[in-house]
Write a protein that holds these residues in place. Structure first.
Motif, short mmCIF file in Angstrom:
data_model
loop_
_atom_site.label_atom_id
_atom_site.label_comp_id
_atom_site.label_asym_id
_atom_site.label_seq_id
_atom_site.Cartn_x
_atom_site.Cartn_y
_atom_site.Cartn_z
N ALA A 38 0.83 -1.20 0.00
CA ALA A 38 0.00 0.00 0.00
C ALA A 38 0.87 1.25 0.00
N PRO A 39 0.30 2.42 -0.37
CA PRO A 39 1.09 3.66 -0.42
C PRO A 39 1.71 4.06 0.91
N ASP A 40 1.14 3.62 2.04
CA ASP A 40 1.74 3.98 3.32
C ASP A 40 2.96 3.14 3.66
N ASN A 41 3.28 2.16 2.81
CA ASN A 41 4.45 1.28 2.97
C ASN A 41 4.38 0.45 4.25
N GLN A 42 3.22 0.40 4.90
CA GLN A 42 3.06 -0.32 6.15
C GLN A 42 2.07 -1.48 6.05
N HIS A 43 1.36 -1.58 4.92
CA HIS A 43 0.35 -2.61 4.76
C HIS A 43 0.53 -3.32 3.42
N LEU A 44 0.07 -4.55 3.38
CA LEU A 44 0.13 -5.37 2.18
C LEU A 44 -1.29 -5.69 1.75
N ILE A 45 -1.57 -5.52 0.46
CA ILE A 45 -2.88 -5.81 -0.10
C ILE A 45 -2.77 -7.09 -0.91
N ILE A 46 -3.56 -8.10 -0.56
CA ILE A 46 -3.46 -9.42 -1.16
C ILE A 46 -4.82 -9.81 -1.73
N ALA A 47 -4.82 -10.30 -2.97
CA ALA A 47 -6.04 -10.82 -3.59
C ALA A 47 -6.31 -12.21 -3.04
N GLN A 48 -7.49 -12.38 -2.42
CA GLN A 48 -7.85 -13.66 -1.82
C GLN A 48 -9.30 -13.98 -2.16
N GLY A 49 -9.49 -15.02 -2.96
CA GLY A 49 -10.85 -15.44 -3.29
C GLY A 49 -11.63 -14.35 -3.99
N GLN A 50 -12.72 -13.92 -3.37
CA GLN A 50 -13.59 -12.92 -3.98
C GLN A 50 -13.28 -11.49 -3.55
N GLY A 51 -12.23 -11.28 -2.74
CA GLY A 51 -11.95 -9.93 -2.27
C GLY A 51 -10.48 -9.72 -2.00
N LEU A 52 -10.17 -8.58 -1.39
CA LEU A 52 -8.81 -8.20 -1.08
C LEU A 52 -8.61 -8.19 0.43
N ALA A 53 -7.48 -8.71 0.87
CA ALA A 53 -7.13 -8.69 2.29
C ALA A 53 -6.07 -7.62 2.52
N ILE A 54 -6.16 -6.92 3.65
CA ILE A 54 -5.19 -5.89 4.02
C ILE A 54 -4.45 -6.39 5.26
N VAL A 55 -3.15 -6.60 5.10
CA VAL A 55 -2.34 -7.21 6.15
C VAL A 55 -1.28 -6.21 6.59
N PRO A 56 -1.16 -5.92 7.91
CA PRO A 56 -0.09 -5.03 8.38
C PRO A 56 1.26 -5.71 8.26
N LEU A 57 2.27 -4.95 7.85
CA LEU A 57 3.62 -5.49 7.70
C LEU A 57 4.45 -5.36 8.97
N VAL A 58 4.06 -4.45 9.85
CA VAL A 58 4.72 -4.30 11.15
C VAL A 58 3.64 -4.28 12.22
#
Length: 509
Positions: free
Chosen positions: A278-298
């Protein structure tokens, strides 16, 4: 009264001299001329993210006279503002790359004296226009840098490596890429490398330093225990996310994080689909099934502004300021919808198609969106025909710019100044004479454009069209450059020009 001591005499003398000097200064005034003390862009390399410069003066100025007498050649449109003894000039368009600029200011007057200032001359330049791409044909698999400003072409990767993918670092001084040794078999088992570009731009807010030599190759992640698949570089270059497969357990696919020192750390996250940082460089956006998951990196990451993303299926692009995102929604009837959503939660549907939405990229001001879409043709034989389009996000109107041959792999990249669009596609194919709009639903994207409207692609008058050959022609990817003229509220697209054989062209920041 006792006679003054010597020390008292000295003090009294100093006071008399100071009083006399003050009287003379008040009578004659400050006769020094007003002048510029410093210019923040002096002898600097300016990029698209540098939007304003400051002129600091040694005294208060008549700011209307400064605005009137300020000259920049070539001209740069902007708006003036000031505070105290500082004058700011903010550009209304990104600075055009590959140019040198002269700034001059004279005849402006100070206040309250109204005296003309000492003439000032300044100079700055914009960054070079530089593309990096993968070679095609005899240059297949080579990582190539093309400096359009200097008209110089340089091979960055050695001939023994076949490069699969790459991403530039934000400073443009290095390239991150995946590659494997060339051999008899076309196996995909890459390692991750960085290579220096030989470029260093002296930005206004950074200390000056000399560039590193071009072509310095560094291995940062090997493939001894894991097979490296896809990777993503953060916008600030602080971290890399890599999808890896355990060689001892091939069904085990996971994501790994590499920090600035390239130390890998496994994330507690399976790699099921596409991903991006993501633009904040702190989160990861992952395509999962029918939607997107937002995962914190720290662990200490705060909530992201894009917490609405799970309802969409794919992220195409973020605007430069990170406030807008172009996303795709997969519908139950197998159609696809293109949306632009901002951080305030406003969802705007641009169009729905039966074909595919392959790529999208915002212009620097996030007022237009370049897209590559496809439409379905053929009753018995299914094929997707791609085309290049431009959305005006204010009116939601789509302007089709160019059709391409069916089933092509296409890639687009907009230059950081928004004035050139690079598109690569295979040569040797004919394009249809007419454009079919039957794949578009409803009135979300009217396509009736006139030559005077935004995004009109001129067609050269070549007379009678030559007969089309039925013989299949060899495919070789060619990079084409579309010149773009930026006006206040529209973009004029010029005729594309070929650059070089290649694919996946990306502009350096």
């Amino acid at each position: 009264m006792p006679f003054p001591q010597p020390l008292d005499k000295a003090a009294l003398g100093v006071m008399l001299v100071a009083a006399l000097f003050t009287l003379l200064l008040l009578w004659g005034g400050d006769r020094t001329h007003a002048q510029v003390r410093y210019f923040t862009w002096q002898n600097r390399d300016i990029g698209a993210d540098d939007r304003a410069f400051i002129l600091a003066f040694n005294r208060l100025m008549d700011w209307s006279s400064v605005t009137q007498h300020l000259r920049i050649e070539p001209p740069l449109a902007g708006k003036a503002s000031w505070s105290g003894r500082r004058f700011a000039y903010t550009l209304t368009q990104p600075i055009p790359y590959g140019q040198t600029f002269q700034l001059s200011l004279d005849e402006a007057v100070s206040v309250p004296q109204g005296k003309p200032m000492q003439a000032f001359q300044g100079q700055f330049r914009s960054r070079d226009r530089v593309l990096v791409y993968l070679g095609s044909g005899v240059e297949e698999g080579r990582l190539i840098l093309y400096n359009l400003t200097l008209q110089q072409k340089t091979f960055l990767s050695p001939p023994n490596l076949r490069v699969f993918d790459f991403q530039p670092y934000p400073a443009g001084d290095r390239i991150l890429f995946s590659a494997s040794e060339r051999g008899e078999q076309m196996s995909f088992d890459p390692q991750l490398y960085t290579v220096t570009t030989g470029l260093h731009f002296n930005a206004p807010d950074r200390p000056r330093r000399q560039p590193r030599p071009i072509g310095e190759l560094s291995l940062i992640l090997d493939n001894s225990d894991y097979q490296n698949l896809r990777f993503q570089l953060a916008n600030d270059g602080s971290k890399i996310i890599v999808q890896r497969v355990n060689r001892l357990q091939p069904m085990e696919s996971s994501l790994w994080l590499l920090d600035r020192n390239f130390q890998p750390r496994r994330l507690n996250q399976a790699a099921a689909g596409d991903f991006r940082i993501a633009p904040d460089n702190q989160h990861l956006i992952i395509a999962q099934g029918q939607g997107l998951a937002i995962v914190p990196l720290v662990p200490e990451s705060k909530e992201t502004a894009f917490d609405f993303l799970p309802q969409y299926g794919m992220v195409l692009d973020f605007s430069r300021d990170g406030r807008k995102v172009a996303v795709v929604k997969f519908n139950p009837n197998f159609s696809r919808s293109l949306y632009v959503v901002n951080i305030f939660g406003t969802h705007e549907e641009l169009l729905t198609v039966n074909g595919s939405i392959l790529a999208a990229q915002f212009d620097p001001r996030a007022e237009h969106l370049y897209v590559i879409l496809t439409r379905i043709e053929g009753d018995e034989t299914y094929r997707e025909v791609p085309y290049l389009g431009l959305f005006d996000l204010k009116t939601k109107q789509l302007y089709k710019l160019k059709d391409f041959a069916p089933q092509q792999d296409l890639y687009l990249s907009l230059s950081p100044d928004g004035r050139t669009l690079a598109v690569d596609y295979a040569e040797g194919h004919s394009t249809p004479d007419t454009i079919d709009n039957s794949d578009l639903y409803g009135d979300t994207a009217p396509l009736e454009g006139s030559p005077d409207l935004l995004g009109e692609l001129p067609t050269p008058d070549t007379g009678e069209a030559p007969p089309r050959s039925e013989q299949p022609q060899p495919q070789q990817h060619q990079i084409w450059l579309f010149p773009l003229e930026l006006n206040q509220d529209k973009i004029t697209v010029g005729m594309p020009e070929p650059l070089a054989p290649g694919l996946q062209a990306r502009w350096l920041p």
